[in-house]
Structures are given as structure tokens and as C-alpha cells.
Design a protein around this motif. Sequence first.
Motif, PDB file in Angstrom:
ATOM      1  N   ILE A   1      16.129  -1.659  -7.891  1.00 14.02           N
ATOM      2  CA  ILE A   1      16.167  -0.208  -8.139  1.00 14.02           C
ATOM      3  C   ILE A   1      17.706   0.278  -8.371  1.00 14.02           C
ATOM      4  CG2 ILE A   1      15.805   2.261  -7.423  1.00 14.02           C
ATOM      5  CD1 ILE A   1      13.225   1.111  -6.083  1.00 14.02           C
TER       6      ILE A   1
ATOM      7  N   ILE B   1      13.493  -3.504 -13.790  1.00 13.78           N
ATOM      8  CA  ILE B   1      12.229  -2.614 -13.399  1.00 13.78           C
ATOM      9  C   ILE B   1      10.874  -3.070 -13.709  1.00 13.78           C
ATOM     10  CG2 ILE B   1      11.165  -0.550 -13.501  1.00 13.78           C
ATOM     11  CD1 ILE B   1      13.890   0.811 -13.973  1.00 13.78           C
TER      12      ILE B   1
ATOM     13  N   TRP C   1      11.525 -10.128  -8.025  1.00 11.20           N
ATOM     14  CA  TRP C   1      10.506  -9.377  -7.391  1.00 11.20           C
ATOM     15  C   TRP C   1       8.901  -9.984  -7.509  1.00 11.20           C
ATOM     16  CZ3 TRP C   1       9.496  -5.194  -4.465  1.00 11.20           C
ATOM     17  CH2 TRP C   1       8.367  -4.865  -4.623  1.00 11.20           C
TER      18      TRP C   1
ATOM     19  N   ILE D   1      11.741   7.381 -14.561  1.00  4.51           N
ATOM     20  CA  ILE D   1      10.775   6.425 -14.244  1.00  4.51           C
ATOM     21  C   ILE D   1      10.925   6.126 -12.647  1.00  4.51           C
ATOM     22  CG2 ILE D   1      10.758   3.812 -14.543  1.00  4.51           C
ATOM     23  CD1 ILE D   1      11.275   4.081 -17.341  1.00  4.51           C
ATOM     24  N   LEU D   2      12.236   6.286 -12.245  1.00  3.63           N
ATOM     25  CA  LEU D   2      12.481   5.972 -10.839  1.00  3.63           C
ATOM     26  C   LEU D   2      11.870   6.847 -10.063  1.00  3.63           C
ATOM     27  CD1 LEU D   2      16.165   4.638 -10.837  1.00  3.63           C
ATOM     28  CD2 LEU D   2      13.979   3.209 -10.868  1.00  3.63           C
TER      29      LEU D   2
ATOM     30  N   PHE E   1       9.042   9.068 -10.963  1.00  2.00           N
ATOM     31  CA  PHE E   1       7.596   9.312 -11.045  1.00  2.00           C
ATOM     32  C   PHE E   1       6.730   8.221 -11.575  1.00  2.00           C
ATOM     33  CE2 PHE E   1       9.377  13.736 -12.265  1.00  2.00           C
ATOM     34  CZ  PHE E   1       8.716  14.402 -10.853  1.00  2.00           C
ATOM     35  N   ALA E   2       7.476   7.151 -11.905  1.00  5.63           N
ATOM     36  CA  ALA E   2       6.468   5.796 -12.428  1.00  5.63           C
ATOM     37  C   ALA E   2       7.428   4.460 -11.711  1.00  5.63           C
ATOM     38  CB  ALA E   2       6.406   5.887 -13.715  1.00  5.63           C
ATOM     39  N   ASN E   3       7.648   4.605 -10.530  1.00  2.46           N
ATOM     40  CA  ASN E   3       8.407   3.495  -9.972  1.00  2.46           C
ATOM     41  C   ASN E   3       7.540   2.402  -9.364  1.00  2.46           C
ATOM     42  OD1 ASN E   3      10.132   2.038  -8.150  1.00  2.46           O
ATOM     43  ND2 ASN E   3      11.283   3.870  -7.603  1.00  2.46           N
ATOM     44  N   PRO E   4       7.558   1.369 -10.102  1.00  2.00           N
ATOM     45  CA  PRO E   4       6.572   0.033  -9.772  1.00  2.00           C
ATOM     46  C   PRO E   4       6.834  -0.323  -8.236  1.00  2.00           C
ATOM     47  CG  PRO E   4       8.205  -0.718 -11.443  1.00  2.00           C
ATOM     48  CD  PRO E   4       8.417   0.867 -11.208  1.00  2.00           C
ATOM     49  N   PHE E   5       8.074  -0.424  -7.879  1.00  3.09           N
ATOM     50  CA  PHE E   5       8.475  -0.860  -6.621  1.00  3.09           C
ATOM     51  C   PHE E   5       7.718   0.042  -5.450  1.00  3.09           C
ATOM     52  CE2 PHE E   5      11.871  -2.058  -9.543  1.00  3.09           C
ATOM     53  CZ  PHE E   5      11.857  -3.191  -9.078  1.00  3.09           C
ATOM     54  N   TRP E   6       7.867   1.468  -5.679  1.00  4.67           N
ATOM     55  CA  TRP E   6       7.566   2.529  -4.798  1.00  4.67           C
ATOM     56  C   TRP E   6       6.082   2.368  -4.696  1.00  4.67           C
ATOM     57  CZ3 TRP E   6       8.355   5.704  -1.036  1.00  4.67           C
ATOM     58  CH2 TRP E   6       7.432   6.852  -0.734  1.00  4.67           C
TER      59      TRP E   6
ATOM     60  N   ALA F   1       4.212  -0.405  -5.281  1.00  2.00           N
ATOM     61  CA  ALA F   1       3.731  -1.396  -4.552  1.00  2.00           C
ATOM     62  C   ALA F   1       3.873  -1.269  -3.050  1.00  2.00           C
ATOM     63  CB  ALA F   1       4.638  -2.784  -5.198  1.00  2.00           C
TER      64      ALA F   1
ATOM     65  N   ILE G   1       3.530   1.551  -1.455  1.00  4.47           N
ATOM     66  CA  ILE G   1       2.619   2.349  -0.934  1.00  4.47           C
ATOM     67  C   ILE G   1       1.577   1.626  -0.738  1.00  4.47           C
ATOM     68  CG2 ILE G   1       1.303   4.345  -1.534  1.00  4.47           C
ATOM     69  CD1 ILE G   1       3.712   5.480  -0.259  1.00  4.47           C
TER      70      ILE G   1
ATOM     71  N   PRO H   1       8.432  13.664  -4.885  1.00  3.79           N
ATOM     72  CA  PRO H   1       7.145  12.802  -4.533  1.00  3.79           C
ATOM     73  C   PRO H   1       7.326  12.033  -3.317  1.00  3.79           C
ATOM     74  CG  PRO H   1       8.254  12.047  -6.575  1.00  3.79           C
ATOM     75  CD  PRO H   1       9.065  13.422  -6.166  1.00  3.79           C
ATOM     76  N   PHE H   2       8.623  11.826  -3.179  1.00  2.00           N
ATOM     77  CA  PHE H   2       8.875  10.665  -1.887  1.00  2.00           C
ATOM     78  C   PHE H   2       8.655  11.460  -0.742  1.00  2.00           C
ATOM     79  CE2 PHE H   2      11.395   8.912  -5.546  1.00  2.00           C
ATOM     80  CZ  PHE H   2      10.447   7.718  -5.736  1.00  2.00           C
TER      81      PHE H   2
END
Lengths: 95, 95, 95, 95, 95, 95, 95, 95, 95, 95, 95, 95, 95, 95
Positions: free
Chosen positions: B12, B77, B83, C75-76, C78-83, C85, C87, D81-82
Motif C-alpha cells: 500500500i 495493488i 501478496w 482506491i486505498l 474505498f476499494a482497498n483489496p488488502f483491507w 482481505a 477484514i 471507513p477504517f
Amino acid sequence: MMDPTLIGAVSIFTAGLTIAIGSIGPALGEARTASQALAAIAQQPDEANTITRTLFVSLAMIESTAIYCFVVAMILIFANPFWDAAIQAGTAAGG
Amino acid sequence: MMDPTLIGAVSIFTAGLTIAIGSIGPALGEARTASQALAAIAQQPDEANTITRTLFVSLAMIESTAIYCFVVAMILIFANPFWDAAIQAGTAAGG
Amino acid sequence: MMDPTLIGAVSIFTAGLTIAIGSIGPALGEARTASQALAAIAQQPDEANTITRTLFVSLAMIESTAIYCFVVAMILIFANPFWDAAIQAGTAAGG
Amino acid sequence: MMDPTLIGAVSIFTAGLTIAIGSIGPALGEARTASQALAAIAQQPDEANTITRTLFVSLAMIESTAIYCFVVAMILIFANPFWDAAIQAGTAAGG
Amino acid sequence: MMDPTLIGAVSIFTAGLTIAIGSIGPALGEARTASQALAAIAQQPDEANTITRTLFVSLAMIESTAIYCFVVAMILIFANPFWDAAIQAGTAAGG
Amino acid sequence: MMDPTLIGAVSIFTAGLTIAIGSIGPALGEARTASQALAAIAQQPDEANTITRTLFVSLAMIESTAIYCFVVAMILIFANPFWDAAIQAGTAAGG
Amino acid sequence: MMDPTLIGAVSIFTAGLTIAIGSIGPALGEARTASQALAAIAQQPDEANTITRTLFVSLAMIESTAIYCFVVAMILIFANPFWDAAIQAGTAAGG
Amino acid sequence: MMDPTLIGAVSIFTAGLTIAIGSIGPALGEARTASQALAAIAQQPDEANTITRTLFVSLAMIESTAIYCFVVAMILIFANPFWDAAIQAGTAAGG
Amino acid sequence: MMDPTLIGAVSIFTAGLTIAIGSIGPALGEARTASQALAAIAQQPDEANTITRTLFVSLAMIESTAIYCFVVAMILIFANPFWDAAIQAGTAAGG
Amino acid sequence: MMDPTLIGAVSIFTAGLTIAIGSIGPALGEARTASQALAAIAQQPDEANTITRTLFVSLAMIESTAIYCFVVAMILIFANPFWDAAIQAGTAAGG
Amino acid sequence: MMDPTLIGAVSIFTAGLTIAIGSIGPALGEARTASQALAAIAQQPDEANTITRTLFVSLAMIESTAIYCFVVAMILIFANPFWDAAIQAGTAAGG
Amino acid sequence: MMDPTLIGAVSIFTAGLTIAIGSIGPALGEARTASQALAAIAQQPDEANTITRTLFVSLAMIESTAIYCFVVAMILIFANPFWDAAIQAGTAAGG
Amino acid sequence: MMDPTLIGAVSIFTAGLTIAIGSIGPALGEARTASQALAAIAQQPDEANTITRTLFVSLAMIESTAIYCFVVAMILIFANPFWDAAIQAGTAAGG
Amino acid sequence: MMDPTLIGAVSIFTAGLTIAIGSIGPALGEARTASQALAAIAQQPDEANTITRTLFVSLAMIESTAIYCFVVAMILIFANPFWDAAIQAGTAAGG
């Protein structure tokens, strides 16, 4: 035993940093050359051909340093020998 | 065993930093070239065509270094091999 | 197991930093181009049309690097794939 | 389990930093454009209309990068959101 | 016993940093030389041959410092004696 | 459970930093615009009205970025949602 | 007993840093000299011989500082007395 | 329970830093504007009135950003809501 | 008892850093002197002899500071009294 | 319980830093204004009165930002509310 | 009891840093003086003697600051009183 | 109980830093003013009196910021209220 | 009891740093003065005597700041009161 | 009880740093003033007396800031009240 996490994290960080820093010099350099070429064309329209040819050769030469950085970044992400060794070692150790 | 948290956090941070730093050079470079083109047009209106064409070629070349950075950021990303490996390892280990 | 706190904190920090740093280059670059366009108009009022058109194309090109940064920041957040995953992993683990 | 303190602290720091750093570029850029516009008006008073119109379009474009930063800062403070996820997790855990 | 992880991580980081930093100087330098050559051609079109020849010799000389950096980066990634020793030591120790 | 000390300390530091850094750009920018306006008045006294009007619009636009920073600093000190949540949590927990 | 890992890691990092930093000065310096030579040729085409000869002597002198850095980097990678001593000590101690 | 020491220390440091950094921009900005005003008076003594009036309006506008910083510093020292809460909490807990 | 690892690592790092930093000043300085000499030759071709002689004396003087750095770097790698003492101490203590 | 040592140390450091950093801007700014005033007097000796008066008003305005810093530094040393609270708390606790 | 390792490591690092940093100023300074001397010779060939004499006196004076640094570096490597005391103490304590 | 060592160390460091940093601005500022005064005298020898008087007033004003720093440094060394309190506390506690 | 190692290490590092940093200002300053003197001689050969005398007085004054640094560095290496006290304390305590 | 080592180490470091940093401003400032004086003499040889007198007053004023730094450095080395207190405390406590 190797720690693949560190290898991976460093690879990611370095790949991004390399292309990021490596794009500053060429971008500014090409801009300088191109803007001088535009000034030269405005000053000597009759030499537009010679100027354009010299410009393209110079741009290619400057772009080459950006390419070096891009190549290194791609190698670090997709063909990283250190990462391959770390993964192999992890697999071998049941990791 | 890998630590996906570190891999993710570094990805990130690197993605953001890459596009952030990588946008400085091209933005300033394109500005320099474009402003010189405007000055050249004002000085030699009759050469506007040649100037505009050379400008667009140069802008494309400079933009390419920004594209490199954007591509690397997107790869980090959405298509990050480190990852994927970390997630797989985590799944395999019941993680 | 992943630590969503670190992932989240890094995402927040990176999103802000990306758009903050990423706004410096385009802002200065657009200013340079625009101020040169104003000077060119003052010098050659008859070419105002050509100058304005070239200015807008250039501004769009420069603004594109700011857009890249804004897109990555969004993206970081609202659409963060790492976050996502992190959660999911947390939910799966009863976290 | 998430640590809302860290999420909150990073959000605060990032929000402030984003708008602080993000105001430097646009402020200097708008100043450059505006001061050039003033010089152009002094040089060509008859073109004041064209100059002013081009100035306002350019200022709006430059201001947009400051707006991006302000939007991100506001999102980080009031619609993060976080943070929402961290608070929810804390409530769910009896935290 | 050596720790191959550290050796590997440092090699990756150094390789990227070397080519990234090492591309700034040559890129800016070649740009300066090339832009001066374009100005010289615009000023003395009759000397275009001498100017171009001197330009290419100079570009080659400047590019050489970028090549040094690229060579060192490649050696660090693909022919790194420290890494080979670390791997060997690891294998010997049952690693 | 949240740690209000950290939230508070970060809020204080960020509020000060935001307005401190955020005052550099607008101060220098307004100075540049104003000094150019003075030069323009000295050069074209007859256009003083147009120049002054354009100056005030530009100053307002530049000042707006300082206002953004001041608003964020004030929110962080007097209407900080993270601090309110931390205090509430502390009260609820008998803190 | 020595720790070869640290010796190796520092050698790698220093070798890369040396050639990377060491290439900035010569690259910019050679560019400055060469661009001035081009300007001089454009100004006095009749002195092209004297100018070119002086240019080559100067380039050689400036390149020498880059060579110093390259030599030190190569020594650190391939003929490093500290690393040899560390390896020997490791072998003697049964590694 | 809050730690008043940290809150206090950060408040002190931030107050000083805010006014220190916040005085650089306005001081330099006012100097630039004032020196340009002096130059304008020397160039157009007949416009001294208009110039002086515009100067004072501009100085007031620039000084406002220094005032923002001074206000924040004073609030942090003498009307700090975080410190009041920390002291209260300390008193309540028997401190 | 001394720790030869630290002594060795610091020697390596310092040797590289010394020649790397130490090459920046002389490279830029020689470039400045040489480029001015080229300009002087173009301006006064009849004084080429005096100019060239003064140039070479000056280049030698400037190069001397690079030599100092190179000498120190070489001493640190190949004739380092601290390293010798550390190795001796290690041998005496049975290593 | 508060730790007066930290409060005191931070107060000392901040007081010094505030006036040190805070003296750079005004010193340079006043110098710029004053030197321009001298140039204006040399250019228009007949306007010496207007110039001197404007100079003194401007110097007073710029000096005000240094005064802000000096006031904050003095408050931090001699009338520091945080220090008073820390001493009181220490006395109350039998210190 | 003293720790000779730390004394030695600091001596090495300081010696290198001293001559490295200390060579920047003199190298750039001598270059500036010499390049101005070349320009002066080109402008007034008849004063070449006076110019050259003044140049050499100035170069000697500037070189003196580099000599100071070199002397300190040499003292730190070969006649370091702190190192001698550390070695003596180590020997006395049975090392 | 207070720790006088930390208070003392910070006082020493801050005193030195304050006067060191605080001497840069005034020194450069006075130099700028004085050099402009010399240029003004050379340009308008008849106004030497007015110029010298304005110069001295300006120098006094600029020097005042250096005096502020010197006063703070002296207070921190010889009349430091925090140090006095720390010593007293130490004596009271039997030190 | 004092720790002579730390005192010694800091003395070494400070001595080197002092003369290294302290040589930058004087070297550049003397270069500026000397190069201006050369330009003045070339412009007014008849005033060579006055110029040279003023140059030498100025060089001596500037060199004095380098001497201050050299004196402090020498005191720190060869007549360091803190080191003497540390050694004495060590001897008294049986070392 | 105080720790004389820390007090001593900080005193040494601060003394060196103070005079090192404090010599940069005055050296550059005196150089600027002196070089302008030389230019003024070359431009107006008849005003050499007035120029020289103003130069010496200015140099004395600028040198005063270097003297402040030197005085503080000497106080820190030879008349340091904190060190005296630390030594006394150490003696009283039986050291």
C-alpha cells in the motif's frame, strides 16, 4: 532459513522507489531538451528537420535511463532471484 | 511462514508513494515543454503546426514515465505476486 | 493472521500523502503553463485561439498526473483489496 | 482485534498533513498565474477580457488540486471507513 | 553462519537505489548537453556536423556513468558474490 | 479501549503543524501577486482599477487555501470526532 | 568472531551507493563542459580544434572522479579485504 | 487515564514550532511586497498614494496568516481543551 | 576486546562514502573551470595559450581535493590501523 | 502524576528553537526591504522621505513576526502554565 | 574501562566524513575563482600577470581550509590521542 | 523528582543551537543590506549621508533579531529557571 | 563515574564535523571575494593596488571564522577539559 | 544524582556545532559585502574612502554574530556552569 516476508517487502518497496525516483530525471531532462527544440524551431524554422532528428536521438538516449529503472523494477517484481530462492527454501523446509 | 500484514502494508505504502513521487517529474516536465511551446507559437505563429506536432510527441514521451509509475502502482495493488504468495501460504497453513 | 490495524493505518496515511505530494507537481506545472499562456496572449493577441487550445490540451495532460494520484488515494480508502482481505481474515478467525 | 487509537491518531495526523502540504502547490501556483495575469494586463490593457477569462479558468483548474486534498482530509475526519470499522469492532468486542 | 535474508534484502534495495539515483545525473546531464546542441544548431546551422559529432561523443561519455550504475545493479542481482557465499554457507549448514 | 493521551497529543501537534505549514504557501503566494500588482500599477497607472480588482480576486482565491488549513486546525482542536469518541469510551469504561 | 553477514551487507550497500552518488557529479559536470563547448563552437567555428582538444582533456579529468568511485565499488564487491578476513575467520571457526 | 505530561510537552513544542515556522512565510512575503512597493514608488513617485494603499491592504492580508499561527499558539498555551481535560481527569483520579 | 565486525563495516561504509561525496565537489568544480576556459577561448582565441596553462594549474589544484578523498578511502581499505589492531587483538584472544 | 523533567526540557528546547527559527525570516525580510529602500533612494533621491517612511512602516510590520516568536519564547521560559502545573503537582505529591 | 571499538569506529567514520565534506567547499570555491580568472584574462589580456598572481594567492588561501580538514583526518587516523588512550587502557586491563 | 542531567543537557544543546541558527539570518541579512548600501554609494555618491543613516538604522533593526537569540542563549546558560528548580529539588531530596 | 568512551567518541566526531562544516562557508566566501577582486582588476587595472589591499583585509576577516573552527577542533582533540576529567576520574576509580 | 558523561558529551558536541554552523552565515555575509565593496571601488574609484569605511563598519557588525557563537562555544568548553555542578555533585556523592 530465510525470511521470505522481508525479502518480499523490500522487493516491493524497492521496485516502487526505483521507478518513482528514476522517472524524475528523465522526465525533467526530456522536457528540457524538448522545450529547447521548440525554441530552436521557432528561431530557425528552416532547420526544423535537423533539429527534430537530433531531438529524437537525444530523447531516446535520455529515455534509456528511465528504461533501465523500469527494467530493474520489473525484474524485482516478476523475476526476482532472491524471492525465488526464499520461496524454494521455504518449500524445502516445509515452511 | 510469511507475514501478510507486512507485505500488504508495504504494498500500500509503496503504491501510493510511487505514483505520488512519480507524478512530480512528468507534471513539471510537461509544463515546461508546454509553456515553451506556447512561447514559440507566440514568437512564430506561422510554425504553429510543426511546433504543436513536436509538442505532442514530446508530451507523449514524458507522460510515458508517469505511465510506468502508474503501471507499477496498479500492479502492486491489484496483481501483486508477493501478496498472492503470502495469502496462499496463509491459507495453506490454516492461517 | 493479519493485523487489520496496521493495514488500515498505512492505508490512511498513504492515501493522504499520495494526494498531498501528488498535487504539488501538477499545481505548479499548470501554473507555469497558464502563466506562459497569459504572457503569450499579451504578446500575440491575434493568436489567442491557437494559444488557448494548446493551453487546454496541455492542462488536461498535466492534470492527468493529479488524477492518477487521486484515483490511487480513492482506491486505498474505498476499494482497498488488502483491507478487504484483512477484514475477511478477521471475521473468519472470529476476530 | 483492531486498535482504534492508532487508526484515529493516524487519521488526524494525515488529515492535517494532507491539507497542509496540499495547500503549498496551489497557493504558489495560483500566485504565479495571477501575477503573470497582472503583468499581462499592464502590458496589453486592451486584452484584459481575454486575459481575465483565461486566468479564471486556470485558477479553477489549479484550485482543483487543493480541493482534492481538502476532500480527502474531510473524508479522513468525518467519513473514515477504517475508523467506522474500528469502532464497530470495538463495540462488538465489548471494548 | 550467515543470514541470507539480510544479504538478499540489502542487495535488492541497493540494486534499485543504485540505478534510480544513478539515472538522475546522466538524464539531466544529457538533457543539458542535447538542449545546448539544439541551440547551437539553431544559431550556426552551417556547423551542424561538428556540433552533432561533438554531441554524440559527449552523450556517450555521460551515458557511461549511467552504465556503471546499471552494471553494478545487475551484478548485485544476478552475480552477487556475497549472496552466493551466503547460499553456499546455508546449504553447507543444512540450512 | 482507546488511549485518549495519544489522540490528544497527535491532535495538538497536527493542528499546529497544519496551520504552520499551511501559512507558508499562501503568504509567499499573496506576496508574489501583490508585489506584481504594485509593479503593474507603477507601469500602467491608468489600469489601476482593473489591476486592483484582479488582485483582490486572486488574493481571495489564494487565501482560501490558508482558510482550509485554519478550518482543519480548528476542527482538530475544538470539534475533533476522534477525541470525543476517546473521551466517551474513557467515561464509559470508568476511565 | 566476526559476523560476515554485516560485513557483506554493508559492502553491498556501500558499493551501490558509491557509484550512484559518485555518478551525479561527473555526469552533471561533463554535461556542463560539453554544452559550453558546443556553445563555443557555435560562437567561434574557426577554433573548433582547440575547443575540442580542451574539451576532451577536461572530460577525461572529470571522468577520473567517476572512475575513482567505480574502482572503489568494484574493490568492495570483488576484492574486499574485510570480507576475505570475515570468510577466513568463519572457516577457521568451523563456520 | 490520561498522561498530562505528554499532552503538556506536545502542547509546548507545537506552540513554539507553530509560531516559529509560521513567521517565516509572512516575514519573507511582507518583505517582498514592501520592497516592490519601494521600487514602485521610486519608479512612479506620482502614484505613491495608490501604491501605499495597495501595499497596506496586501500587508494586512499576508499578516493574517501569521495571526492564524499566533492564535493557534496562544490557544495551545492558554486555552488548550486537551490539557484541561487531562488536568480534570488527573484531579478526578486523585492525581 | 574489540569487535572487528563493527570496525570493518564502518571502514567499508566510510571508504565508499568518502570517495562518493568527495567526487561531487571536484567534478562540478572542474566542469565550471573548464567550461569557462572554453568560453574564454571562444572569446579571445589569441590568448589560448595563457588560458590553457591557467586552466591546467587550476584543474590540478581542484583535483587535489579529490585525491585527498581517494587517498583516505584507500588508507581505510588497505592500510587501516584500526582494523589491523582489531585483527591482532582478535588473534591474541584466540579469535 | 506529571514528570516535570520532560516538561522543563521541552520548554527549554522549544523556547530556543522558536526564537532561532523565528529570527531567520524577519532578518532576511528586513534585509530585503532595507536594501531595496537603499536602492530606491539612490535611484530617486528626491523621494527619500516617502521611501524612508514606507520603509519604517514595513520594517515594523515584519519585525512583528519576530516579536511574536520572542513573546512565545519568553512565555515558555518565565510564565509557562504547564511548568507551573507540573511543579504544583510535584509539591502536592510530596515531590 | 574504555571500549576501543567505538572509539575506532567513530575515528574512521569521522576521518572520512571530514575530508569528504571538507573537499566540497574548497573545490567549488577554487573553481569559481579560477573560472573568474580565466574570464578576466580573456577580458584584459594585458593584466594577465596581476590576475594570475592574485589568483594563486587566493587559491592558496582557499586550499588552506581543505588542508585543515586533511590534517584533522590524518590526525584522527594516525595520531589519535583518544585511540592511544583506549589501546593503553585495554592493554593495562589485560585486553 | 526531577532529573537535572536531562535539563542541563537540553539547556546546553539549545543554547548553542539557538545562537548558531540565529546568527545565520542576521549575518546574511546585514550583508545584503550593507552590500546594497555600498552599491548605492557607488551609484549616488552625493547621497552618501542619507544612505549611511538608513543603513545604520536597518542594521540595528536586523541585529536585534540576533540579540534576541543571544539573550535567550545567555538566559538558558546563566539564569535558567528550570535548572534552578531542578538543582533545588535535588538538594531538597538529598540529591 | 564517567564513561570516557562516550566523551572520546563525541570529541572525535565533533572535532571532525566542526572543521568540515566550518570550512564550507569560508571557502565559498573567499572564493566569492577573490573572484570579484579579479573581475574588478580586469575592469579597473589602475585601481589594482586598492583592490588587492581591500581583498587581503577581507580574506583575513573571512579566514578568521575558519580559524575559530580549527581552534575549537584542536582544543577538542588535544586540550579537551572534559576528556581530562574523564581520564582522571577513571584513574581515581582504578580504571 | 547527575550524569556528568552526558553533560560533557553534549557540551562538546554543542560547542563544535555552534561555531561550525555559526561560521557559515558570517563567512558568506562578509564575502558578499566585501565583493560588493570591490565592485563599488572598481566602479567609483573616487569614493574608495567612503566605501572602505562603510565596508569596515559592516564587516564588524557581521563579524559580531560569529563572535557571539565563538563566545558561547568557549563558555561551553571552559566555563560551563552545568558541568561544574555535575562535577561538584559527583565529588559530593563520592563520585
